[in-house]
Design a protein around this motif. Structure first.
Motif, mmCIF file in Angstrom:
data_model
loop_
_atom_site.group_PDB
_atom_site.id
_atom_site.type_symbol
_atom_site.label_atom_id
_atom_site.label_comp_id
_atom_site.label_asym_id
_atom_site.label_seq_id
_atom_site.Cartn_x
_atom_site.Cartn_y
_atom_site.Cartn_z
ATOM 1 N N CYS A 193 22.105 19.338 44.936
ATOM 2 C CA CYS A 193 22.991 19.725 46.035
ATOM 3 C C CYS A 193 23.648 18.442 46.567
ATOM 4 O O CYS A 193 22.985 17.425 46.757
ATOM 5 C CB CYS A 193 22.176 20.408 47.128
ATOM 6 S SG CYS A 193 23.098 20.675 48.657
ATOM 7 N N CYS A 202 22.178 17.980 50.589
ATOM 8 C CA CYS A 202 20.786 17.605 50.883
ATOM 9 C C CYS A 202 20.082 16.948 49.704
ATOM 10 O O CYS A 202 18.981 16.425 49.853
ATOM 11 C CB CYS A 202 20.000 18.834 51.340
ATOM 12 S SG CYS A 202 19.692 20.033 50.027
ATOM 13 N N GLN A 235 18.865 18.428 47.127
ATOM 14 C CA GLN A 235 17.884 19.331 46.518
ATOM 15 C C GLN A 235 18.200 19.533 45.040
ATOM 16 O O GLN A 235 19.336 19.798 44.670
ATOM 17 C CB GLN A 235 17.917 20.683 47.263
ATOM 18 C CG GLN A 235 17.146 21.805 46.608
ATOM 19 C CD GLN A 235 15.651 21.754 46.906
ATOM 20 O OE1 GLN A 235 15.224 21.077 47.833
ATOM 21 N NE2 GLN A 235 14.866 22.451 46.113
ATOM 22 N N CYS A 276 23.050 26.645 48.720
ATOM 23 C CA CYS A 276 21.856 25.886 48.366
ATOM 24 C C CYS A 276 20.674 26.572 49.063
ATOM 25 O O CYS A 276 20.769 26.942 50.231
ATOM 26 C CB CYS A 276 22.007 24.447 48.843
ATOM 27 S SG CYS A 276 20.502 23.474 48.698
ATOM 28 N N ASN A 294 17.989 25.265 49.973
ATOM 29 C CA ASN A 294 17.348 24.355 50.921
ATOM 30 C C ASN A 294 18.139 24.203 52.219
ATOM 31 O O ASN A 294 17.596 24.358 53.303
ATOM 32 C CB ASN A 294 17.143 22.995 50.261
ATOM 33 C CG ASN A 294 16.303 22.065 51.083
ATOM 34 O OD1 ASN A 294 15.273 22.460 51.614
ATOM 35 N ND2 ASN A 294 16.757 20.822 51.205
ATOM 36 N N CYS A 295 19.455 23.925 52.110
ATOM 37 C CA CYS A 295 20.241 23.629 53.315
ATOM 38 C C CYS A 295 21.298 24.690 53.621
ATOM 39 O O CYS A 295 21.992 24.594 54.633
ATOM 40 C CB CYS A 295 20.906 22.265 53.172
ATOM 41 S SG CYS A 295 22.184 22.207 51.899
HETATM 42 ZN ZN ZN Z 1 21.374 21.614 49.877
#
Ligand code: ZN
Length: 97
Positions: A4, A7, A9, A28, A30-31
């Protein structure tokens, strides 16, 4: 496999394969920032996606139909497996090409 751009990731193989088929990007996990395939990656993927079609030209040679179809299927599976390794992500949509 790509990361990503917001972030960092690391994306999974399956996640990366999915983003290739989503024209409006993919969030994403994660973020939640939307990520897009870079236009450079799209061009690269577009070029190699013609490979199975080119292999149909094998029919012009004296190979049997079963061998030709087997080669085309094997190359197609190989390409799908390799797709995620060729993809780079960006946070901004760069358009179709
Ligand atoms: Zn991310």
């Amino acid at each position: 496999m790509p990361n990503c751009q917001k972030c960092g990731q690391h994306w999974s193989w399956l996640q990366t394969l999915k983003v290739n088929f989503k024209f409006d990007g993919m969030e994403c996990q994660n973020c939640c920032e939307k990520q897009y395939v870079t236009s450079k990656s799209k061009k690269k993927l577009n070029r190699i996606s013609y490979l199975p079609v080119i292999l149909i030209l094998l029919l012009l040679f004296d190979l049997s139909l079963q061998i030709t179809i087997g080669i085309i299927i094997a190359v197609s599976i190989l390409l799908i497996g390799l797709y995620p390794f060729l993809i780079k992500l960006t946070s901004e949509d760069e358009g179709v090409f």
